[in-house]
Design a protein around this motif. Sequence first.
Motif, PDB file in Angstrom:
ATOM      1  N   HIS A   1       0.816  -1.206   0.000  1.00  0.00           N
ATOM      2  CA  HIS A   1       0.000   0.000   0.000  1.00  0.00           C
ATOM      3  C   HIS A   1       0.858   1.268   0.000  1.00  0.00           C
ATOM      4  O   HIS A   1       0.493   2.273  -0.626  1.00  0.00           O
ATOM      5  CB  HIS A   1      -0.951  -0.003   1.203  1.00  0.00           C
ATOM      6  CG  HIS A   1      -2.214  -0.752   0.978  1.00  0.00           C
ATOM      7  ND1 HIS A   1      -2.403  -2.053   1.370  1.00  0.00           N
ATOM      8  CD2 HIS A   1      -3.366  -0.381   0.353  1.00  0.00           C
ATOM      9  CE1 HIS A   1      -3.615  -2.454   1.030  1.00  0.00           C
ATOM     10  NE2 HIS A   1      -4.223  -1.450   0.407  1.00  0.00           N
ATOM     11  N   ILE A   2       1.972   1.214   0.699  1.00  0.00           N
ATOM     12  CA  ILE A   2       2.900   2.349   0.663  1.00  0.00           C
ATOM     13  C   ILE A   2       3.362   2.596  -0.776  1.00  0.00           C
ATOM     14  O   ILE A   2       3.404   3.744  -1.258  1.00  0.00           O
ATOM     15  CB  ILE A   2       4.114   2.083   1.573  1.00  0.00           C
ATOM     16  CG1 ILE A   2       3.708   2.106   3.045  1.00  0.00           C
ATOM     17  CG2 ILE A   2       5.232   3.095   1.302  1.00  0.00           C
ATOM     18  CD1 ILE A   2       3.340   3.456   3.576  1.00  0.00           C
ATOM     19  N   ASN A   3       3.720   1.509  -1.475  1.00  0.00           N
ATOM     20  CA  ASN A   3       4.167   1.633  -2.868  1.00  0.00           C
ATOM     21  C   ASN A   3       3.080   2.250  -3.742  1.00  0.00           C
ATOM     22  O   ASN A   3       3.349   3.101  -4.602  1.00  0.00           O
ATOM     23  CB  ASN A   3       4.570   0.269  -3.412  1.00  0.00           C
ATOM     24  CG  ASN A   3       5.767  -0.334  -2.688  1.00  0.00           C
ATOM     25  OD1 ASN A   3       6.539   0.378  -2.041  1.00  0.00           O
ATOM     26  ND2 ASN A   3       5.932  -1.643  -2.790  1.00  0.00           N
ATOM     27  N   ILE A   4       1.862   1.804  -3.541  1.00  0.00           N
ATOM     28  CA  ILE A   4       0.740   2.294  -4.354  1.00  0.00           C
ATOM     29  C   ILE A   4       0.448   3.752  -4.031  1.00  0.00           C
ATOM     30  O   ILE A   4       0.204   4.579  -4.923  1.00  0.00           O
ATOM     31  CB  ILE A   4      -0.500   1.417  -4.114  1.00  0.00           C
ATOM     32  CG1 ILE A   4      -0.264   0.012  -4.683  1.00  0.00           C
ATOM     33  CG2 ILE A   4      -1.748   2.042  -4.738  1.00  0.00           C
ATOM     34  CD1 ILE A   4      -1.138  -1.045  -4.071  1.00  0.00           C
ATOM     35  N   LEU A   5       0.454   4.082  -2.745  1.00  0.00           N
ATOM     36  CA  LEU A   5       0.185   5.462  -2.338  1.00  0.00           C
ATOM     37  C   LEU A   5       1.211   6.421  -2.929  1.00  0.00           C
ATOM     38  O   LEU A   5       0.850   7.493  -3.444  1.00  0.00           O
ATOM     39  CB  LEU A   5       0.179   5.562  -0.813  1.00  0.00           C
ATOM     40  CG  LEU A   5       0.011   6.959  -0.226  1.00  0.00           C
ATOM     41  CD1 LEU A   5      -1.310   7.569  -0.650  1.00  0.00           C
ATOM     42  CD2 LEU A   5       0.118   6.912   1.300  1.00  0.00           C
ATOM     43  N   GLN A   6       2.473   6.064  -2.882  1.00  0.00           N
ATOM     44  CA  GLN A   6       3.513   6.935  -3.428  1.00  0.00           C
ATOM     45  C   GLN A   6       3.328   7.123  -4.930  1.00  0.00           C
ATOM     46  O   GLN A   6       3.455   8.234  -5.456  1.00  0.00           O
ATOM     47  CB  GLN A   6       4.897   6.365  -3.138  1.00  0.00           C
ATOM     48  CG  GLN A   6       6.041   7.280  -3.566  1.00  0.00           C
ATOM     49  CD  GLN A   6       5.978   8.641  -2.895  1.00  0.00           C
ATOM     50  OE1 GLN A   6       5.928   8.742  -1.676  1.00  0.00           O
ATOM     51  NE2 GLN A   6       5.960   9.709  -3.707  1.00  0.00           N
ATOM     52  N   ALA A   7       3.011   6.031  -5.620  1.00  0.00           N
ATOM     53  CA  ALA A   7       2.783   6.121  -7.063  1.00  0.00           C
ATOM     54  C   ALA A   7       1.565   6.986  -7.369  1.00  0.00           C
ATOM     55  O   ALA A   7       1.562   7.750  -8.346  1.00  0.00           O
ATOM     56  CB  ALA A   7       2.607   4.724  -7.651  1.00  0.00           C
ATOM     57  N   ALA A   8       0.519   6.874  -6.547  1.00  0.00           N
ATOM     58  CA  ALA A   8      -0.678   7.694  -6.748  1.00  0.00           C
ATOM     59  C   ALA A   8      -0.362   9.171  -6.562  1.00  0.00           C
ATOM     60  O   ALA A   8      -0.820  10.032  -7.340  1.00  0.00           O
ATOM     61  CB  ALA A   8      -1.775   7.260  -5.777  1.00  0.00           C
ATOM     62  N   LYS A   9       0.439   9.498  -5.548  1.00  0.00           N
ATOM     63  CA  LYS A   9       0.831  10.896  -5.326  1.00  0.00           C
ATOM     64  C   LYS A   9       1.644  11.415  -6.498  1.00  0.00           C
ATOM     65  O   LYS A   9       1.413  12.529  -6.977  1.00  0.00           O
ATOM     66  CB  LYS A   9       1.628  11.000  -4.024  1.00  0.00           C
ATOM     67  CG  LYS A   9       0.815  10.755  -2.763  1.00  0.00           C
ATOM     68  CD  LYS A   9       1.687  10.754  -1.517  1.00  0.00           C
ATOM     69  CE  LYS A   9       2.310  12.112  -1.275  1.00  0.00           C
ATOM     70  NZ  LYS A   9       3.084  12.124   0.000  1.00  0.00           N
ATOM     71  N   ASP A  10       2.589  10.597  -6.958  1.00  0.00           N
ATOM     72  CA  ASP A  10       3.433  11.023  -8.073  1.00  0.00           C
ATOM     73  C   ASP A  10       2.623  11.247  -9.345  1.00  0.00           C
ATOM     74  O   ASP A  10       2.984  12.081 -10.183  1.00  0.00           O
ATOM     75  CB  ASP A  10       4.524   9.983  -8.331  1.00  0.00           C
ATOM     76  CG  ASP A  10       5.551   9.908  -7.206  1.00  0.00           C
ATOM     77  OD1 ASP A  10       5.603  10.842  -6.382  1.00  0.00           O
ATOM     78  OD2 ASP A  10       6.282   8.898  -7.135  1.00  0.00           O
ATOM     79  N   ALA A  11       1.532  10.482  -9.497  1.00  0.00           N
ATOM     80  CA  ALA A  11       0.695  10.585 -10.693  1.00  0.00           C
ATOM     81  C   ALA A  11      -0.342  11.697 -10.579  1.00  0.00           C
ATOM     82  O   ALA A  11      -1.110  11.927 -11.522  1.00  0.00           O
ATOM     83  CB  ALA A  11       0.002   9.250 -10.963  1.00  0.00           C
ATOM     84  N   GLY A  12      -0.393  12.355  -9.432  1.00  0.00           N
ATOM     85  CA  GLY A  12      -1.335  13.452  -9.267  1.00  0.00           C
ATOM     86  C   GLY A  12      -2.744  13.016  -8.949  1.00  0.00           C
ATOM     87  O   GLY A  12      -3.698  13.797  -9.111  1.00  0.00           O
ATOM     88  N   ILE A  13      -2.912  11.789  -8.496  1.00  0.00           N
ATOM     89  CA  ILE A  13      -4.239  11.302  -8.112  1.00  0.00           C
ATOM     90  C   ILE A  13      -4.661  11.987  -6.818  1.00  0.00           C
ATOM     91  O   ILE A  13      -3.874  12.095  -5.871  1.00  0.00           O
ATOM     92  CB  ILE A  13      -4.227   9.770  -7.958  1.00  0.00           C
ATOM     93  CG1 ILE A  13      -3.995   9.130  -9.329  1.00  0.00           C
ATOM     94  CG2 ILE A  13      -5.521   9.260  -7.327  1.00  0.00           C
ATOM     95  CD1 ILE A  13      -3.824   7.629  -9.290  1.00  0.00           C
ATOM     96  N   GLY A  14      -5.906  12.428  -6.764  1.00  0.00           N
ATOM     97  CA  GLY A  14      -6.318  13.259  -5.638  1.00  0.00           C
ATOM     98  C   GLY A  14      -7.000  12.565  -4.497  1.00  0.00           C
ATOM     99  O   GLY A  14      -7.052  13.101  -3.386  1.00  0.00           O
ATOM    100  N   GLN A  15      -7.563  11.360  -4.728  1.00  0.00           N
ATOM    101  CA  GLN A  15      -8.363  10.722  -3.681  1.00  0.00           C
ATOM    102  C   GLN A  15      -7.984   9.258  -3.539  1.00  0.00           C
ATOM    103  O   GLN A  15      -7.781   8.547  -4.529  1.00  0.00           O
ATOM    104  CB  GLN A  15      -9.865  10.842  -3.996  1.00  0.00           C
ATOM    105  CG  GLN A  15     -10.761  10.312  -2.877  1.00  0.00           C
ATOM    106  CD  GLN A  15     -12.240  10.579  -3.115  1.00  0.00           C
ATOM    107  OE1 GLN A  15     -12.653  10.838  -4.256  1.00  0.00           O
ATOM    108  NE2 GLN A  15     -13.035  10.512  -2.070  1.00  0.00           N
TER     109      GLN A  15
END
Length: 319
Positions: free
Chosen positions: A93-107
Motif C-alpha cells: 500500500h505504501i508503494n501504491i500510495l507513493q505512485a498515486a501521489k506522483d501521478a497526481g491522483i487526488g483521492q
Amino acid sequence: MTPHSVILLGATGTIGRATLSELVAQGHKVTCLLRQNKTATLPDGVRSIGVDLNDPKAIAASIADCGADVVISCMASRSGRAKDAWAVDYQSHINILQAAKDAGIGQFILLSAICVQKPLLEFQRAKLAFEGVLMASGLRWSIVRPTAFFKSLSGQVKRVQAGKPFLLFGNGEMTACTPISDRDLARYIVGCIDAPDRENRILPIGGPGPALTPRAQGELLFEVAGKPPRFRHVPLRMMDAIIAVLVLLGRASPRLAEKAEFARIGRYYATESMLVWDKDAGRYDAKATPAFGEDSLRDHYQRMIQGEVEADLGEHAMF
C-alpha cells in the motif's frame, strides 16, 4: 455523480468484486491492478494491468499510465501471517500510495477493518501503520472500517443443515456485531467518491438491524433452516491452553509459531465485538456503530440454504 477514472485493487476478492460491479453500474471508468500472472474475468470495458507489488517502479509506471483520479483499495493479506500482513497491508500500500501521489491522483479510499480499534495482532498493526501514512499523505482520503461480513458468519450453515449443533465459545453472549453485506458495503465504498462528508475521515460502518451475538446468529440460522436450536459450548480456557502450547513450541518451530498466531486471531474474534469501541467507557457500543444498507443476515442465510449463494470463507479482500 460525475464519472471518474478509478484504479481498483483487490478486484478478485469478494468485496472487490462487489465494488467493481458497483463502479461499473455507476458509470465509472475502472482499471484493475492485478497481481502478476493472475487472471480474472472482468466486466466489458474494464481494463486490467498485471503488476509486481514489490516493485515500486513497475507500480508507478502502471498507475501513471491509467490517467486515474481515484484509487480504491479493497486489497488485504489473506493468510494472517505477520510477514504477509506487513508485505501487503503495509508495504504494498505504501508503494501504491507513493505512485498515486506522483501521478497526481487526488483521492484514496481504503477498505480497512473495525478490529484495528484494539490492535493485538500483527495484521491489525500493519493496517494501522498504513492508515497513519495515508492520513498524513496530503491526498483526500477515506478509511472505511466495516464490521463483520455475512460470509464470515456463514461457516456453520452446512453444520446446521447436516443436523449438527452450532458451536459457541463460552456462553455465546460475549461479543456482538452488526454485519454488512458485500453489496451494501460496495455501495458505501463507491459512495465515498466526491463525498465531502466522508473525506478525511475514519468511517466505521455496519449493516442494518440490531447487533447480534453469536447465540442470536445461531438461533436465527436454526429458525431459517427450520430446525430446533442445538448448541455446543467450547470453553475459552481450551483455546487458551492450545495457544500457550503453540507459543511454547513456536520458539523452536516457525511453523508452530505461525499456528500460534492463527490461534490468537481465532481467539480475538471469539472474544472481541465488531462494533465501535468507546475508549472512555471501555466498552463496545452498538448504538454508536453507524448502519447502512438494506440486506439482512436472515435473507443471506435463507439464500444460502436455498442454494442461491455459496459460502465464501476467504479473506474479505484478496489480491
